[in-house]
Design a protein around this motif. Structure first.
Motif, PDB file in Angstrom:
ATOM      1  N   VAL A  48       0.813  -1.046   0.012  1.00  0.00           N
ATOM      2  CA  VAL A  48       0.000  -0.078  -0.066  1.00  0.00           C
ATOM      3  C   VAL A  48       0.803   1.398  -0.118  1.00  0.00           C
ATOM      4  O   VAL A  48       2.183   1.442   0.416  1.00  0.00           O
ATOM      5  CB  VAL A  48      -0.845  -0.079   1.350  1.00  0.00           C
ATOM      6  CG1 VAL A  48      -1.793  -0.942   1.063  1.00  0.00           C
ATOM      7  CG2 VAL A  48      -0.144  -0.004   2.540  1.00  0.00           C
ATOM      8  N   ASP A  49       0.252   2.516  -0.527  1.00  0.00           N
ATOM      9  CA  ASP A  49       1.044   3.657  -0.603  1.00  0.00           C
ATOM     10  C   ASP A  49      -0.062   4.843  -0.289  1.00  0.00           C
ATOM     11  O   ASP A  49      -1.070   4.584  -0.457  1.00  0.00           O
ATOM     12  CB  ASP A  49       1.947   4.090  -1.775  1.00  0.00           C
ATOM     13  CG  ASP A  49       1.225   3.998  -3.137  1.00  0.00           C
ATOM     14  OD1 ASP A  49       0.019   4.478  -2.924  1.00  0.00           O
ATOM     15  OD2 ASP A  49       1.700   3.326  -4.171  1.00  0.00           O
ATOM     16  N   ASN A  50       0.404   5.850   0.291  1.00  0.00           N
ATOM     17  CA  ASN A  50      -0.350   6.961   0.557  1.00  0.00           C
ATOM     18  C   ASN A  50      -0.593   7.782  -0.814  1.00  0.00           C
ATOM     19  O   ASN A  50      -1.674   8.673  -0.664  1.00  0.00           O
ATOM     20  CB  ASN A  50       0.504   7.906   1.389  1.00  0.00           C
ATOM     21  CG  ASN A  50       1.689   8.697   0.904  1.00  0.00           C
ATOM     22  OD1 ASN A  50       2.050   8.501  -0.050  1.00  0.00           O
ATOM     23  ND2 ASN A  50       2.375   9.301   1.862  1.00  0.00           N
ATOM     24  N   GLY A  52      -2.249   9.347  -4.438  1.00  0.00           N
ATOM     25  CA  GLY A  52      -2.631  10.771  -4.502  1.00  0.00           C
ATOM     26  C   GLY A  52      -1.879  11.815  -5.477  1.00  0.00           C
ATOM     27  O   GLY A  52      -2.694  12.417  -6.214  1.00  0.00           O
ATOM     28  N   VAL A  57       6.411   8.938  -3.064  1.00  0.00           N
ATOM     29  CA  VAL A  57       5.204   8.588  -1.828  1.00  0.00           C
ATOM     30  C   VAL A  57       5.994   7.540  -1.156  1.00  0.00           C
ATOM     31  O   VAL A  57       6.896   7.006  -1.287  1.00  0.00           O
ATOM     32  CB  VAL A  57       4.038   8.104  -2.598  1.00  0.00           C
ATOM     33  CG1 VAL A  57       3.304   9.274  -3.347  1.00  0.00           C
ATOM     34  CG2 VAL A  57       4.199   6.880  -3.367  1.00  0.00           C
ATOM     35  N   ASP A  58       5.355   7.669   0.378  1.00  0.00           N
ATOM     36  CA  ASP A  58       5.538   6.484   0.957  1.00  0.00           C
ATOM     37  C   ASP A  58       4.705   5.354   0.948  1.00  0.00           C
ATOM     38  O   ASP A  58       3.746   5.480   0.580  1.00  0.00           O
ATOM     39  CB  ASP A  58       5.226   7.170   2.537  1.00  0.00           C
ATOM     40  CG  ASP A  58       6.339   8.220   3.090  1.00  0.00           C
ATOM     41  OD1 ASP A  58       7.393   8.117   2.737  1.00  0.00           O
ATOM     42  OD2 ASP A  58       5.595   9.010   3.679  1.00  0.00           O
ATOM     43  N   ALA A  59       5.319   4.098   1.000  1.00  0.00           N
ATOM     44  CA  ALA A  59       4.882   2.820   0.818  1.00  0.00           C
ATOM     45  C   ALA A  59       5.074   1.946   2.016  1.00  0.00           C
ATOM     46  O   ALA A  59       6.029   2.050   2.646  1.00  0.00           O
ATOM     47  CB  ALA A  59       5.273   2.344  -0.533  1.00  0.00           C
ATOM     48  N   ARG A  60       4.306   1.056   2.040  1.00  0.00           N
ATOM     49  CA  ARG A  60       4.351  -0.245   3.097  1.00  0.00           C
ATOM     50  C   ARG A  60       4.162  -1.520   2.340  1.00  0.00           C
ATOM     51  O   ARG A  60       3.243  -1.872   2.018  1.00  0.00           O
ATOM     52  CB  ARG A  60       3.424   0.177   4.275  1.00  0.00           C
ATOM     53  CG  ARG A  60       3.509  -1.191   5.448  1.00  0.00           C
ATOM     54  CD  ARG A  60       2.698  -0.571   6.574  1.00  0.00           C
ATOM     55  NE  ARG A  60       3.456   0.159   7.410  1.00  0.00           N
ATOM     56  CZ  ARG A  60       3.423   0.498   8.514  1.00  0.00           C
ATOM     57  NH1 ARG A  60       2.452   0.280   9.304  1.00  0.00           N
ATOM     58  NH2 ARG A  60       4.164   1.241   9.175  1.00  0.00           N
ATOM     59  N   ASP A  74       8.830  -0.370   5.473  1.00  0.00           N
ATOM     60  CA  ASP A  74       8.377   0.916   5.173  1.00  0.00           C
ATOM     61  C   ASP A  74       9.327   1.662   4.286  1.00  0.00           C
ATOM     62  O   ASP A  74      10.714   1.205   4.366  1.00  0.00           O
ATOM     63  CB  ASP A  74       8.367   1.867   6.322  1.00  0.00           C
ATOM     64  CG  ASP A  74       6.962   1.617   7.140  1.00  0.00           C
ATOM     65  OD1 ASP A  74       5.981   1.170   6.406  1.00  0.00           O
ATOM     66  OD2 ASP A  74       7.122   1.831   8.496  1.00  0.00           O
ATOM     67  N   SER A  76      10.181   4.142   0.521  1.00  0.00           N
ATOM     68  CA  SER A  76       9.584   5.378  -0.451  1.00  0.00           C
ATOM     69  C   SER A  76       9.926   4.786  -1.992  1.00  0.00           C
ATOM     70  O   SER A  76      10.754   4.200  -2.114  1.00  0.00           O
ATOM     71  CB  SER A  76      10.625   6.774  -0.440  1.00  0.00           C
ATOM     72  OG  SER A  76      10.314   7.211   0.992  1.00  0.00           O
ATOM     73  N   ALA A  79       5.381   7.507  -7.167  1.00  0.00           N
ATOM     74  CA  ALA A  79       3.890   7.066  -7.392  1.00  0.00           C
ATOM     75  C   ALA A  79       3.652   6.754  -9.008  1.00  0.00           C
ATOM     76  O   ALA A  79       4.438   7.000  -9.822  1.00  0.00           O
ATOM     77  CB  ALA A  79       3.220   8.399  -6.899  1.00  0.00           C
TER      78      ALA A  79
END
Length: 86
Positions: A48-50, A52, A57-60, A74, A76, A79
């Motif tokens: 998943v990433d934030n 938008g 973006v940050d991802a997990r 976690d 980066s 996107a």
């Protein structure tokens, strides 16, 4: 087996199921990585990433290692923009 023993056994069985369910929801603490870090990934559970916006973006990443232990990473990433290159 009398009634009190049956009630006590049922009560402890319900407590054990509830405790096991609560334990299953606990995630491993996340780790971060740097370039060249070796990752032992056997199966990816989720990514998943934030999102938008375009850019970094940050991802997990949630995954299972070769021993079956669930781990979280976690990191980066770029996107996935819908309008790349024209």
């Amino acid at each position: 087996m009398n009634w009190n023993t049956l009630v006590a056994a049922s009560f402890f069985a319900v407590l054990n199921v509830a405790a096991f369910s609560a334990h299953a929801d606990v995630q491993a603490p996340s780790q971060t990585t740097s370039h060249g870090t070796h990752l032992d990934i056997k199966k990816v559970v989720s990514v998943v990433d934030n999102g938008g916006n375009c850019g970094i973006v940050d991802a997990r990443l949630t995954y299972l290692d070769s021993s079956g232990t669930q781990k979280v990473l976690d990191y980066s990433k770029f996107a996935e923009c819908g309008n790349q290159g024209g």
